[in-house]
Design a protein around this motif. Structure first.
Motif, PDB file in Angstrom:
ATOM      1  N   GLU A  12       0.911   4.212  -2.878  1.00 56.23           N
ATOM      2  CA  GLU A  12       0.750   5.647  -2.607  1.00 56.23           C
ATOM      3  C   GLU A  12       1.891   6.450  -3.223  1.00 56.23           C
ATOM      4  OE1 GLU A  12       0.409   6.012   1.595  1.00 56.23           O
ATOM      5  OE2 GLU A  12      -1.674   5.286   1.661  1.00 56.23           O
ATOM      6  N   ARG A  13       3.126   5.930  -3.120  1.00 46.42           N
ATOM      7  CA  ARG A  13       4.262   6.636  -3.718  1.00 46.42           C
ATOM      8  C   ARG A  13       4.129   6.685  -5.246  1.00 46.42           C
ATOM      9  NH1 ARG A  13       7.267   4.196   0.597  1.00 46.42           N
ATOM     10  NH2 ARG A  13       7.705   2.343  -0.660  1.00 46.42           N
TER      11      ARG A  13
ATOM     12  N   GLU B 197       1.326   6.588  -6.967  1.00 48.21           N
ATOM     13  CA  GLU B 197       0.242   7.514  -7.320  1.00 48.21           C
ATOM     14  C   GLU B 197       0.729   8.965  -7.267  1.00 48.21           C
ATOM     15  OE1 GLU B 197      -3.803   5.150  -5.988  1.00 48.21           O
ATOM     16  OE2 GLU B 197      -2.738   6.349  -4.506  1.00 48.21           O
ATOM     17  N   ASP B 198       1.518   9.301  -6.235  1.00 46.35           N
ATOM     18  CA  ASP B 198       2.064  10.665  -6.156  1.00 46.35           C
ATOM     19  C   ASP B 198       3.003  10.935  -7.331  1.00 46.35           C
ATOM     20  OD1 ASP B 198       0.675  11.047  -3.824  1.00 46.35           O
ATOM     21  OD2 ASP B 198       2.366  10.551  -2.500  1.00 46.35           O
TER      22      ASP B 198
ATOM     23  N   GLU C 183       0.830  -1.199   0.000  1.00 51.01           N
ATOM     24  CA  GLU C 183       0.000   0.000   0.000  1.00 51.01           C
ATOM     25  C   GLU C 183       0.873   1.261   0.000  1.00 51.01           C
ATOM     26  OE1 GLU C 183      -3.607   2.058   2.607  1.00 51.01           O
ATOM     27  OE2 GLU C 183      -2.378   0.473   3.474  1.00 51.01           O
ATOM     28  N   ASP C 184       1.945   1.254   0.793  1.00 51.01           N
ATOM     29  CA  ASP C 184       2.858   2.406   0.806  1.00 51.01           C
ATOM     30  C   ASP C 184       3.468   2.614  -0.581  1.00 51.01           C
ATOM     31  OD1 ASP C 184       2.331   2.757   3.475  1.00 51.01           O
ATOM     32  OD2 ASP C 184       4.113   1.663   4.165  1.00 51.01           O
TER      33      ASP C 184
END
Length: 326
Positions: free
Chosen positions: A164-165, A167-168, A160-161
């Motif tokens: 998120e990275r 997606e950013d 998940e982390d």
């Protein structure tokens, strides 16, 4: 590598060197086997009535499953972790199989390598964990299975982390490597999906109380494991959707960027086109005929044409800006 044997009950735990002696001792016998030799494995199979095909399945790392026998139950699951590469996204899912055999008053764990969930349960027995030592072998098998499933949650947190990275990065500064990182995440999630789905089926068999070796009291604990695995399956599917969404955003961003470049090039070409036409017309400097352009003989013809061309370029640029194309 190691064969360790303990016999435990509410009064405490004792270590044994001989597996057969431990098998006949009062209490629950637990044999923890890691990377055994063939002779050690044969002795354990003979002592507990385990078929060679069962241990072969553990050594070959087949898909997770549960097999029911008259005198024992065989559970095969896998521990998983992310093996990191040189960068954050250079990783792959590494699986280690663990076979759990349990019968009336005994449990055997067999694995090629050390398994964290097995170690934690083993240490809990050594500490005299009241809930664990007061119950039988089916509860010890539950604690190991529950520990492995809990570790899957930690694995999903790492993924998940990473999502998120990514997606950013897709929003802020996508580059050529972004798509490779997204595909790496999709491969990890696909591998985890292939791992978790059969674990769900295995937990379902235990939760229903199909094995004779699972007591009615232990069924509710296996149902809890089953609920956790179902939640894991849902999370894996959700994260796969997120990874697919990040890939779509990247491709759309790339397409939008390409379209923006093409639009600017088209505007430039459109402005230059009439200027090229004017230059081409006045480049036909024929002489000696009444049909030739009179501007060729004008004193200020050249600067006049340049001014006209400049006005054309400025006018077209102003029009494109007004239309929102620039």
């Amino acid at each position: 590598m190691t064969v360790e044997t303990i016999v435990y009950d509410e009064a405490g735990a004792s270590s044994y060197d001989d597996v057969a002696t431990a098998r006949d001792a009062p209490g629950t016998t637990w044999v923890r086997v890691v990377g055994p030799t063939e002779a050690e494995l044969t002795a354990i199979r003979d002592t507990f009535g385990i078929h060679p095909l069962e241990t072969e399945d553990v050594q070959n790392g087949v898909r997770p499953k549960v097999e029911l026998f008259d005198d024992h139950t065989f559970v095969l699951v896998k521990e998983a972790e992310l093996a990191r590469g040189e960068t954050t996204f250079e990783e792959e899912l590494v699986e280690d199989p663990i076979g759990i055999f349990f019968g009336d008053g005994w449990v055997v764990t067999l694995a090629p390598n050390r398994i964290d969930a097995v170690r934690r349960a083993w240490e809990a027995v050594g500490r005299g964990d009241a809930r664990l030592v007061a119950r039988g072998a089916d509860f010890a098998a539950y604690r190991i299975l529950d520990g492995i499933v809990d570790d899957y949650y930690g694995l999903l947190d790492e993924i998940e982390d990473d999502i998120e990275r990514v997606e950013d990065e897709v929003i802020d500064s996508p580059d050529v490597g972004t798509l490779e990182r997204i595909q790496s995440l999709r491969r990890e999630l696909l591998s985890l999906r292939r791992l978790v789905w059969p674990v769900r089926d295995a937990a379902s068999v235990l939760a229903r109380g199909d094995p004779d070796q699972v007591t009615e009291e232990a069924e509710k604990y296996y149902r809890d494991v089953y609920d956790h695995v179902v939640q894991l399956v849902d999370l894996v599917e959700t994260y796969r959707d997120l990874a697919s969404g990040a890939r779509d955003i990247y491709l759309n961003s790339l397409s939008a960027s390409t379209n923006e470049v093409m639009k600017k090039l088209t505007v430039v070409a459109t402005i230059v086109l009439p200027l090229t036409f004017v230059a081409g017309v006045y480049g036909m400097n024929f002489d000696g005929s009444p049909y030739n352009m009179p501007e060729l003989t004008w004193r200020y013809g050249y600067p006049a044409v340049l001014i006209v061309m400049a006005l054309l370029a400025v006018g077209m640029a102003a029009y494109f800006r007004r239309e929102g194309w620039l």
